[in-house]
Design a protein around this motif. Sequence first.
Motif, PDB file in Angstrom:
ATOM      1  N   LYS A 227       0.842  -1.193   0.000  1.00  0.00           N
ATOM      2  CA  LYS A 227       0.000   0.000   0.000  1.00  0.00           C
ATOM      3  C   LYS A 227       0.880   1.246   0.000  1.00  0.00           C
ATOM      4  CE  LYS A 227      -4.050  -1.943   2.227  1.00  0.00           C
ATOM      5  NZ  LYS A 227      -4.980  -1.736   1.131  1.00  0.00           N
ATOM      6  N   PRO A 228       0.351   2.385  -0.454  1.00  0.00           N
ATOM      7  CA  PRO A 228       1.160   3.617  -0.467  1.00  0.00           C
ATOM      8  C   PRO A 228       1.619   3.990   0.937  1.00  0.00           C
ATOM      9  CG  PRO A 228      -0.904   3.936  -1.662  1.00  0.00           C
ATOM     10  CD  PRO A 228      -0.989   2.600  -0.995  1.00  0.00           C
ATOM     11  N   PHE A 229       2.756   4.692   0.998  1.00  0.00           N
ATOM     12  CA  PHE A 229       3.266   5.157   2.280  1.00  0.00           C
ATOM     13  C   PHE A 229       2.304   6.142   2.904  1.00  0.00           C
ATOM     14  CE2 PHE A 229       7.322   4.023   0.214  1.00  0.00           C
ATOM     15  CZ  PHE A 229       7.854   3.210   1.201  1.00  0.00           C
ATOM     16  N   LYS A 230       2.273   6.171   4.227  1.00  0.00           N
ATOM     17  CA  LYS A 230       1.495   7.160   4.955  1.00  0.00           C
ATOM     18  C   LYS A 230       2.164   8.526   4.780  1.00  0.00           C
ATOM     19  CE  LYS A 230      -1.100   4.164   7.550  1.00  0.00           C
ATOM     20  NZ  LYS A 230      -1.296   3.180   6.507  1.00  0.00           N
ATOM     21  N   LEU A 231       1.399   9.593   5.020  1.00  0.00           N
ATOM     22  CA  LEU A 231       1.893  10.944   4.807  1.00  0.00           C
ATOM     23  C   LEU A 231       3.141  11.218   5.651  1.00  0.00           C
ATOM     24  CD1 LEU A 231       1.442  13.621   3.390  1.00  0.00           C
ATOM     25  CD2 LEU A 231      -0.025  14.299   5.275  1.00  0.00           C
ATOM     26  N   ARG A 232       3.157  10.767   6.891  1.00  0.00           N
ATOM     27  CA  ARG A 232       4.311  10.991   7.772  1.00  0.00           C
ATOM     28  C   ARG A 232       5.565  10.305   7.225  1.00  0.00           C
ATOM     29  NH1 ARG A 232       6.392  14.548  11.135  1.00  0.00           N
ATOM     30  NH2 ARG A 232       7.851  13.543  12.519  1.00  0.00           N
ATOM     31  N   GLU A 233       5.385   9.072   6.707  1.00  0.00           N
ATOM     32  CA  GLU A 233       6.524   8.349   6.133  1.00  0.00           C
ATOM     33  C   GLU A 233       7.050   9.058   4.887  1.00  0.00           C
ATOM     34  OE1 GLU A 233       4.329   4.729   5.642  1.00  0.00           O
ATOM     35  OE2 GLU A 233       5.440   3.746   7.257  1.00  0.00           O
ATOM     36  N   ARG A 234       6.137   9.577   4.072  1.00  0.00           N
ATOM     37  CA  ARG A 234       6.549  10.317   2.877  1.00  0.00           C
ATOM     38  C   ARG A 234       7.377  11.530   3.264  1.00  0.00           C
ATOM     39  NH1 ARG A 234       1.499  10.457  -1.359  1.00  0.00           N
ATOM     40  NH2 ARG A 234       0.867   8.311  -1.063  1.00  0.00           N
ATOM     41  N   TRP A 235       6.918  12.230   4.292  1.00  0.00           N
ATOM     42  CA  TRP A 235       7.611  13.420   4.766  1.00  0.00           C
ATOM     43  C   TRP A 235       9.005  13.068   5.281  1.00  0.00           C
ATOM     44  CZ3 TRP A 235       6.368  18.420   4.324  1.00  0.00           C
ATOM     45  CH2 TRP A 235       7.081  19.334   5.077  1.00  0.00           C
ATOM     46  N   ASP A 236       9.092  11.988   6.083  1.00  0.00           N
ATOM     47  CA  ASP A 236      10.375  11.565   6.636  1.00  0.00           C
ATOM     48  C   ASP A 236      11.365  11.133   5.558  1.00  0.00           C
ATOM     49  OD1 ASP A 236       9.430  12.101   9.170  1.00  0.00           O
ATOM     50  OD2 ASP A 236       8.909  10.012   9.619  1.00  0.00           O
ATOM     51  N   MET A 237      10.856  10.538   4.479  1.00  0.00           N
ATOM     52  CA  MET A 237      11.722  10.069   3.394  1.00  0.00           C
ATOM     53  C   MET A 237      12.119  11.194   2.438  1.00  0.00           C
ATOM     54  SD  MET A 237       9.786   6.525   2.481  1.00  0.00           S
ATOM     55  CE  MET A 237      10.883   6.067   1.163  1.00  0.00           C
ATOM     56  N   GLY A 238      11.493  12.334   2.566  1.00  0.00           N
ATOM     57  CA  GLY A 238      11.785  13.436   1.653  1.00  0.00           C
ATOM     58  C   GLY A 238      11.102  13.281   0.313  1.00  0.00           C
ATOM     59  N   GLY A 239       9.970  12.591   0.307  1.00  0.00           N
ATOM     60  CA  GLY A 239       9.222  12.379  -0.933  1.00  0.00           C
ATOM     61  C   GLY A 239       9.433  10.978  -1.477  1.00  0.00           C
ATOM     62  N   ILE A 240       8.430  10.493  -2.215  1.00  0.00           N
ATOM     63  CA  ILE A 240       8.518   9.136  -2.751  1.00  0.00           C
ATOM     64  C   ILE A 240       8.399   9.107  -4.273  1.00  0.00           C
ATOM     65  CG2 ILE A 240       7.648   8.026  -0.671  1.00  0.00           C
ATOM     66  CD1 ILE A 240       4.936   7.808  -2.240  1.00  0.00           C
TER      67      ILE A 240
END
Length: 141
Positions: free
Chosen positions: A22-35
């Motif tokens: 499933k797609p990353f959660k918003l917090r995970e996207r933020w922590d990764m610097g974008g997906i």
Amino acid sequence: MLLNVSYTDKQVTKKIDEAVGKPFKLRERWDMGGIGSPRLFITETSVEIRNLLILDNNRDQCNIELRPNGIIVRFRSLLDTFALVIPFYKLTLYKGDIGIYSIYRDHYFIKVKADTKAIQKFFIKLQNYRADNAPTSIEDL
């Protein structure tokens, strides 16, 4: 697997989620610097993908979305959006000529230009994420 994702279809969404997560959660996207990748210009593809891209006269381009267990390469042809879903265990990446990355899954492939720092940075992020989240192999034990 090459899918038409122009319209919301629960069966197609389920197939994609089973293959790459499933797609990353918003917090995970933020922590990764974008997906998501920047716009990637396609230089060469396999026959099946080329047959879709030659239907219109637009410049061939795609983008890559990072998922927990793989990537999704999306591109447009005419008014449809297509997705090449690649789990990490089927993903093969090559850096060939100067500024060209090749993305392979079974008999599908897409070669894209990597002529900017942002694109090269995304591919490094992709390779690092894949290495960090790969299952432990027998040789590592």
